[in-house]
Enzyme design. Structure first.
Site, PDB file in Angstrom:
ATOM      1  N   ASP A   1       0.063   5.085   1.000  1.00 22.44           N
ATOM      2  CA  ASP A   1      -0.084   6.039   2.107  1.00 22.44           C
ATOM      3  C   ASP A   1      -0.137   5.308   3.437  1.00 22.44           C
ATOM      4  O   ASP A   1      -0.964   4.430   3.655  1.00 22.44           O
ATOM      5  CB  ASP A   1      -1.339   6.882   1.917  1.00 22.44           C
TER       6      ASP A   1
ATOM      7  N   ASP B   1       0.882  -1.154   0.000  1.00 23.92           N
ATOM      8  CA  ASP B   1       0.000   0.000   0.000  1.00 23.92           C
ATOM      9  C   ASP B   1       0.932   1.220   0.000  1.00 23.92           C
ATOM     10  O   ASP B   1       2.104   1.103   0.355  1.00 23.92           O
ATOM     11  CB  ASP B   1      -0.886  -0.030   1.245  1.00 23.92           C
TER      12      ASP B   1
END
Length: 184
Positions: free
Chosen positions: A9, A7
């Site tokens: 952020d 992922d």
């Protein structure tokens, strides 16, 4: 092939409830760029799967997202690493798309784009339950980082069985490289 899907952020860079809307707001977490480079040098293929609903909300456009990802790739390359592919979902939470995590659409895109073999070693690293759920849907080993929203996710509970919990991306890189080097 050894594949790690990250992922973005909260895993690679600082997260913001107001969204990361520009290159100026993109701030890598300490050690994350180096961790990606270390994984690359250890023979891992690195991809990113990131929900970017700020596009659907009109907070930034795809051109700005490409500039942010260009900076990410350049930072990783400068450290000696490589990101093989970045998949992103530009849709909002109510758009009923197939790509927004926790759905596995971006994972499928990465598998197809990188021609990931069925017997590949596969890891999904995220800071939210929906990241892990997207990976689990395609038999990726789930890893939760405590950075970003990771502490909250851990407190909320309900993690998939066998989720590995680490402090940050650098700790994951160290863990998985030791595991590979020991043959486990």
């Amino acid at each position: 092939m050894k594949l790690v899907i990250l992922d973005r952020d909260g895993v690679i860079n600082r997260d913001s409830d107001a969204f990361i809307k520009s290159v100026a707001e993109f701030e890598p977490l300490p050690g994350s760029i180096e961790a990606i480079a270390d994984l690359t040098r250890a023979g891992f293929t690195i991809a990113v799967a990131t929900n970017q609903s700020g596009i659907a909300r009109g907070l930034f456009d795809q051109a700005e997202l490409e500039r942010i990802h260009g900076k990410l790739k350049a930072d990783v390359a400068a450290a000696g690493g490589r990101i093989a592919h970045i998949a992103f979902c530009p849709h909002g939470p109510d758009d009923a798309c197939a790509c927004r995590k926790p759905l596995p659409g971006m994972i499928d895109e990465i598998i197809e784009t990188l021609n990931v073999p069925a017997d590949a070693e596969r890891w999904m690293v995220g800071d939210s339950l929906r990241d892990l759920q997207a990976g689990i849907a395609r038999a990726y080993r789930p890893v939760l980082v405590r950075t970003g929203k990771g502490e909250k996710t851990l407190r909320d509970g309900g993690l998939p069985p066998e989720t590995i919990v680490v402090d940050n991306l650098a700790q994951f890189a160290s863990f998985v490289m030791k595991r590979v080097n020991s043959g486990n």
